[in-house]
Design a protein around this motif. Structure first.
Motif, PDB file in Angstrom:
ATOM      1  N   ALA A   1      56.741  21.110  71.940  1.00  0.00           N
ATOM      2  CA  ALA A   1      56.821  19.724  72.399  1.00  0.00           C
ATOM      3  C   ALA A   1      55.450  19.055  72.312  1.00  0.00           C
ATOM      4  N   HIS A   2      54.407  19.797  72.667  1.00  0.00           N
ATOM      5  CA  HIS A   2      53.047  19.246  72.656  1.00  0.00           C
ATOM      6  C   HIS A   2      52.618  18.842  71.244  1.00  0.00           C
ATOM      7  N   TYR A   3      52.936  19.680  70.272  1.00  0.00           N
ATOM      8  CA  TYR A   3      52.500  19.419  68.893  1.00  0.00           C
ATOM      9  C   TYR A   3      53.557  18.706  68.051  1.00  0.00           C
ATOM     10  N   GLY A   4      54.724  18.464  68.628  1.00  0.00           N
ATOM     11  CA  GLY A   4      55.781  17.803  67.879  1.00  0.00           C
ATOM     12  C   GLY A   4      56.342  18.661  66.758  1.00  0.00           C
ATOM     13  N   LEU A   5      56.472  19.970  67.023  1.00  0.00           N
ATOM     14  CA  LEU A   5      56.960  20.911  66.016  1.00  0.00           C
ATOM     15  C   LEU A   5      58.345  21.450  66.387  1.00  0.00           C
ATOM     16  N   PRO A   6      59.157  21.813  65.384  1.00  0.00           N
ATOM     17  CA  PRO A   6      60.430  22.458  65.684  1.00  0.00           C
ATOM     18  C   PRO A   6      60.201  23.849  66.262  1.00  0.00           C
ATOM     19  N   HIS A   7      61.117  24.300  67.113  1.00  0.00           N
ATOM     20  CA  HIS A   7      60.969  25.590  67.785  1.00  0.00           C
ATOM     21  C   HIS A   7      62.198  26.454  67.549  1.00  0.00           C
ATOM     22  N   LEU A   8      61.960  27.733  67.285  1.00  0.00           N
ATOM     23  CA  LEU A   8      63.056  28.689  67.144  1.00  0.00           C
ATOM     24  C   LEU A   8      62.800  29.878  68.050  1.00  0.00           C
ATOM     25  N   ASP A   9      63.720  30.082  68.984  1.00  0.00           N
ATOM     26  CA  ASP A   9      63.726  31.286  69.812  1.00  0.00           C
ATOM     27  C   ASP A   9      64.520  32.324  69.032  1.00  0.00           C
ATOM     28  N   THR A  10      63.819  33.214  68.337  1.00  0.00           N
ATOM     29  CA  THR A  10      64.519  34.154  67.455  1.00  0.00           C
ATOM     30  C   THR A  10      65.367  35.144  68.237  1.00  0.00           C
ATOM     31  N   GLY A  11      65.062  35.318  69.516  1.00  0.00           N
ATOM     32  CA  GLY A  11      65.903  36.193  70.330  1.00  0.00           C
ATOM     33  C   GLY A  11      67.329  35.683  70.422  1.00  0.00           C
ATOM     34  N   LEU A  12      67.485  34.357  70.337  1.00  0.00           N
ATOM     35  CA  LEU A  12      68.840  33.790  70.383  1.00  0.00           C
ATOM     36  C   LEU A  12      69.666  34.227  69.182  1.00  0.00           C
ATOM     37  N   LEU A  13      69.002  34.464  68.043  1.00  0.00           N
ATOM     38  CA  LEU A  13      69.732  34.912  66.857  1.00  0.00           C
ATOM     39  C   LEU A  13      70.387  36.264  67.128  1.00  0.00           C
ATOM     40  N   TYR A  14      69.620  37.149  67.745  1.00  0.00           N
ATOM     41  CA  TYR A  14      70.148  38.484  68.037  1.00  0.00           C
ATOM     42  C   TYR A  14      71.160  38.450  69.173  1.00  0.00           C
ATOM     43  N   ARG A  15      70.943  37.547  70.135  1.00  0.00           N
ATOM     44  CA  ARG A  15      71.942  37.383  71.192  1.00  0.00           C
ATOM     45  C   ARG A  15      73.265  36.864  70.607  1.00  0.00           C
ATOM     46  N   ALA A  16      73.154  35.945  69.638  1.00  0.00           N
ATOM     47  CA  ALA A  16      74.362  35.396  69.016  1.00  0.00           C
ATOM     48  C   ALA A  16      75.111  36.474  68.238  1.00  0.00           C
ATOM     49  N   VAL A  17      74.361  37.299  67.504  1.00  0.00           N
ATOM     50  CA  VAL A  17      74.995  38.417  66.794  1.00  0.00           C
ATOM     51  C   VAL A  17      75.655  39.355  67.797  1.00  0.00           C
ATOM     52  N   GLY A  18      74.939  39.661  68.884  1.00  0.00           N
ATOM     53  CA  GLY A  18      75.504  40.527  69.909  1.00  0.00           C
ATOM     54  C   GLY A  18      76.766  39.948  70.509  1.00  0.00           C
ATOM     55  N   ALA A  19      76.773  38.619  70.732  1.00  0.00           N
ATOM     56  CA  ALA A  19      77.948  37.963  71.308  1.00  0.00           C
ATOM     57  C   ALA A  19      79.161  38.093  70.386  1.00  0.00           C
ATOM     58  N   ILE A  20      78.913  37.950  69.086  1.00  0.00           N
ATOM     59  CA  ILE A  20      80.013  38.024  68.118  1.00  0.00           C
ATOM     60  C   ILE A  20      80.634  39.415  68.101  1.00  0.00           C
ATOM     61  N   VAL A  21      79.785  40.449  68.010  1.00  0.00           N
ATOM     62  CA  VAL A  21      80.346  41.805  67.920  1.00  0.00           C
ATOM     63  C   VAL A  21      80.908  42.269  69.257  1.00  0.00           C
ATOM     64  N   LEU A  22      80.347  41.780  70.369  1.00  0.00           N
ATOM     65  CA  LEU A  22      80.933  42.114  71.667  1.00  0.00           C
ATOM     66  C   LEU A  22      82.340  41.541  71.772  1.00  0.00           C
ATOM     67  N   ALA A  23      82.496  40.299  71.336  1.00  0.00           N
ATOM     68  CA  ALA A  23      83.809  39.654  71.384  1.00  0.00           C
ATOM     69  C   ALA A  23      84.822  40.386  70.517  1.00  0.00           C
ATOM     70  N   GLN A  24      84.312  41.027  69.465  1.00  0.00           N
ATOM     71  CA  GLN A  24      85.181  41.793  68.564  1.00  0.00           C
ATOM     72  C   GLN A  24      85.406  43.220  69.061  1.00  0.00           C
ATOM     73  N   GLY A  25      84.671  43.609  70.104  1.00  0.00           N
ATOM     74  CA  GLY A  25      84.744  44.984  70.588  1.00  0.00           C
ATOM     75  C   GLY A  25      84.085  45.952  69.628  1.00  0.00           C
ATOM     76  N   ARG A  26      83.044  45.479  68.904  1.00  0.00           N
ATOM     77  CA  ARG A  26      82.434  46.299  67.839  1.00  0.00           C
ATOM     78  C   ARG A  26      80.908  46.368  67.959  1.00  0.00           C
ATOM     79  N   LEU A  27      80.402  46.429  69.198  1.00  0.00           N
ATOM     80  CA  LEU A  27      78.961  46.448  69.410  1.00  0.00           C
ATOM     81  C   LEU A  27      78.305  47.650  68.722  1.00  0.00           C
ATOM     82  N   GLN A  28      78.988  48.768  68.656  1.00  0.00           N
ATOM     83  CA  GLN A  28      78.409  49.971  68.054  1.00  0.00           C
ATOM     84  C   GLN A  28      78.626  50.048  66.542  1.00  0.00           C
ATOM     85  N   ASP A  29      79.256  49.030  65.970  1.00  0.00           N
ATOM     86  CA  ASP A  29      79.571  49.001  64.535  1.00  0.00           C
ATOM     87  C   ASP A  29      78.468  48.233  63.800  1.00  0.00           C
ATOM     88  N   GLU A  30      77.595  48.960  63.093  1.00  0.00           N
ATOM     89  CA  GLU A  30      76.473  48.305  62.422  1.00  0.00           C
ATOM     90  C   GLU A  30      76.940  47.335  61.347  1.00  0.00           C
TER      91      GLU A  30
END
Length: 208
Positions: free
Chosen positions: A22-51
């Motif tokens: 916000a201070h520098y007017g730059l876009p921000h990416l919380d890369t942890g959200l990417l992995y949380r989103a992947v985790g959410a998808i496979v959890l919903a599928q019941g496939r957390l242990q499926d690489e």
């Protein structure tokens, strides 16, 4: 200008990344959200242990559709740590993160391997940390505020387990980049931590 911020769970890196962006007017990416989103998808599928399922989810991820509030649960934090340990998942998300960092003008990214893997040539690198107990207190307050009924001891145990998994994994482990500046926020409130982070970035911009 690319600012790379790494650190363990609940260290304050996300808050600092958002404030610096916000201070520098730059876009921000919380890369942890990417992995949380992947985790959410496979959890919903019941496939957390499926690489293979987690790799497929990573390849189809739409960064514009991420819902930070929905992804910040304790369960998805644990799922994120599981899928993030898989090299093929990290490889699938690598190009997405590179493209985000390459935007005109720069960007701020925070995660576990930004300064070491994603943006090794970032102009400013910070490694933000705090003691496990302080980080657990912060995460516990956050989860209670979200209405999750969880004991502090369980949060601390989860923090320690994620630290061990993140640091010991073969694929892009959590380590401080050699040219990153360490910022310990254990005794700092948000304004003090931001002032310290801003001073680090400004010093790097000035070539110090």
């Amino acid at each position: 200008m690319v600012i790379a911020i790494d650190g363990p769970a609940a260290s304050g890196k996300g808050t600092l990344a958002r404030k610096l962006a916000a201070h520098y007017g730059l876009p921000h990416l919380d890369t942890g959200l990417l992995y949380r989103a992947v985790g959410a998808i496979v959890l919903a599928q019941g496939r957390l242990q499926d690489e293979a399922a987690s790799v497929e989810a990573a390849r189809g991820l739409d960064v514009t559709a991420l819902d930070p509030e929905a992804l910040r649960t304790a369960e998805l934090g644990e799922a994120a740590s599981v899928v993030a340990a898989r090299g093929n998942v990290r490889a699938a998300l690598l190009d997405l993160q590179h493209r985000f960092a390459a935007q005109p003008g720069g960007a701020v990214l925070d995660g576990r391997d930004i300064g070491t893997v994603i943006c090794p040539k970032a102009q400013a690198k910070l490694f933000v940390t705090a003691s496990p107990e302080v980080r657990a207190q912060r995460r516990h307050r956050e989860l209670l505020g979200r209405g999750e009924d969880i004991a502090f001891a369980a949060v601390l145990a989860d923090i320690r387990k994620r630290d061990e998994r993140d640091s010991a994994r073969a694929a892009a482990p959590l380590v401080q980049a050699e040219d990153a500046v360490l910022l310990d926020t254990s005794t700092l409130d948000i304004p003090a931590a931001f002032a310290a982070a801003l001073a680090i970035v400004e010093a790097r911009r000035a070539g110090r």
